[in-house]
Design an enzyme around this catalytic site. Structure first.
Site, short mmCIF file in Angstrom:
data_model
loop_
_atom_site.label_atom_id
_atom_site.label_comp_id
_atom_site.label_asym_id
_atom_site.label_seq_id
_atom_site.Cartn_x
_atom_site.Cartn_y
_atom_site.Cartn_z
N GLY A 259 0.86 -1.18 -0.04
CA GLY A 259 -0.10 0.09 -0.08
C GLY A 259 0.85 1.47 -0.19
N PRO A 294 4.59 -5.14 -1.36
CG PRO A 294 6.53 -4.01 -1.43
CD PRO A 294 5.73 -5.15 -0.52
N GLY A 295 3.53 -3.56 -4.26
CA GLY A 295 3.39 -3.96 -5.90
C GLY A 295 3.69 -2.28 -6.43
NE ARG A 296 -0.72 2.34 -6.06
CZ ARG A 296 -1.85 2.56 -6.97
NH1 ARG A 296 -1.72 3.09 -8.03
NH2 ARG A 296 -2.86 1.73 -6.74
NE ARG A 331 -3.78 3.23 -11.34
CZ ARG A 331 -3.32 4.64 -11.03
NH1 ARG A 331 -3.04 5.38 -11.76
NH2 ARG A 331 -3.73 4.59 -9.78
CB CYS A 363 -16.39 4.63 -29.57
SG CYS A 363 -16.08 5.00 -31.08
#
Length: 442
Positions: A259, A294-296, A331, A363
């Protein structure tokens, strides 16, 4: 997160995003490779990820815990960036994996990450996925409900095996981040209510023969920028450890989740040292094995989405239309997220900026990367780099509007390679079949 009143400039973004540099002759670079070269060789849109940045951030996170004298096992959140090359880089740096599906578990194993370094989280694990975890004897399963706990115990006993588990606690703590990436409030779908943990833990540890109940897990949310949510959530876990031990139960492991936030715009992003210090303060004297996921924080700054301007359009707003779309990077459409956008050619120092809407060709009105963004002049065929796209970019891609998946490239110093070829329309159509009765007698 606190923000300044104005968006960062071109130079501000370069200063806060060292994975991308500017060369006076070649324009924007990732590592020692010009993005213009990659666009010419591979085409656009394409993902570009910097192996050096992945390694550096992996080492910085590990060093923060070493400096705090806190032994911690690090697991990368595969959902943020699941390419085999990226997982291999992190596995070679000593990282394990945090997975949330059977597919991610298989990906981690295929990338060479040992089963005993894989943690399986996620609120909806199927029986087949749980059997896969048992078969491979992974490090642990973070169980999200009483129902899942009973299912997992039954499956393990049927297979005459035992599986290590931790109970994921929902501490009812608001991470003060975007509502769609907050996971530790009582109304969120994740984890077991704090008040239900003691009785369930007792039953599991004493009566469920297929389980080796090791401890507790928590994940409060994503893109957290202050220590307060971590302190609140982890303090709840520490109190629960004391409660369980007073009941004669053993608690050996604490999984602290992930996080930690990054700087997308003007956020004041915390250093890993903050997280390490909070964990040391709260868990340092508890004699538990600690994990983080952790990732992000690792993968987002390592990647950019490289795109070409299809056209510009003058209306009520000035539009810059890219060949990348929400089908590549969802995102902004999903979270109203802000990503830095840099022209690949270095703008003239005297060039005036003006407000433009940067949009994709899909579209949908939501296919918009930025509204009224101050940018230097852009024209047809110019290249742009969308920053911090290494997390939740390629993994959330789709083929909406029959747009094949974009290519993915890894840069490592002055070397580069395609790590996922661009999907062709033939590849896309080959996945589909027409029912045989439509063609009978034709």
């Amino acid at each position: 997160m606190s923000l300044s009143h104005s968006d960062p400039t071109y130079n501000d973004l370069l200063r806060t995003h060292p994975a991308v540099t500017a060369d006076p002759q070649k324009g924007l670079m990732v590592g020692s490779v010009a993005l213009s070269t990659l666009a010419e060789e591979v085409g656009t849109p394409c993902w570009v990820i910097n192996a050096e940045t992945l390694r550096l951030r992996a080492q910085l996170m590990q060093q923060a815990f070493t400096d705090a004298s806190l032994p911690v096992t690090c697991h990368f959140a595969v959902k943020s960036q699941d390419n085999q090359a990226c997982l291999t880089v992190l596995g070679q740096a000593g990282w394990g994996a945090d997975v949330v599906s059977g597919g991610e578990l298989e990906r981690a194993l295929a990338a060479g990450i040992p089963a005993d370094k894989i943690v399986f989280s996620g609120v909806g694990k199927t029986d087949d996925e749980l059997k896969l975890a048992i078969t491979h004897d992974i490090a642990q399963v973070n169980v999200e409900s009483a129902e899942e706990l009973h299912r997992l115990n039954g499956l393990a006993q049927q297979m005459e095996r035992t599986i290590r588990v931790s109970l994921r606690v929902n501490p009812d703590v608001d991470a003060k981040t975007h509502s769609k990436i907050t996971t530790g409030r009582a109304e969120d779908k994740f984890g077991i209510a704090y008040t239900d943990i003691p009785s369930l833990y007792r039953t599991a540890q004493r009566d469920m023969q297929g389980l080796n109940v090791r401890g507790l897990a928590v994940h409060l949310g994503s893109q957290i920028s202050t220590e307060e949510p971590f302190r609140q959530g982890y303090t709840q876990l520490a109190k629960m450890v004391t409660t369980l031990r007073q009941d004669g139960l053993s608690v050996e492991d604490i999984d602290c989740g992930g996080g930690l936030g990054i700087t997308y715009r003007n956020e004041i992003a915390p250093a890993p040292a903050m997280l390490a210090q909070v964990m040391a303060d709260i868990f340092g004297a508890l004699d538990v094995n600690l994990r983080v996921e952790p990732g992000r924080w690792l993968s987002a700054p390592a990647g950019v989405l490289l795109s070409r301007v299809i056209d510009t359009k003058q209306g009520t707003h000035q539009f810059v239309i890219l060949d990348a779309a929400m089908s590549e990077l969802v995102r902004p459409a999903m979270y109203d997220s802000w990503h830095g956008i840099l022209p690949v050619h270095l703008p003239d120092a005297e060039a005036a900026t003006s407000p433009v809407d940067v949009v994709g060709p899909v579209c949908e009105s939501s296919d918009t990367f930025a509204k009224q963004r101050m940018l230097p002049p852009l024209k047809r065929n110019d290249l742009v780099a969308i920053l911090d796209a290494g997390a939740y970019g390629s993994t959330m891609s789709s083929t909406y509007n029959s747009r094949p998946f974009a290519a993915q490239i890894m840069v490592d110093g002055d070397q580069w390679a395609v790590i996922r070829p661009r999907q062709t329309l033939e590849d896309l159509l080959a996945c589909e079949k027409t029912p045989h009765w439509f063609t009978q007698g034709a």
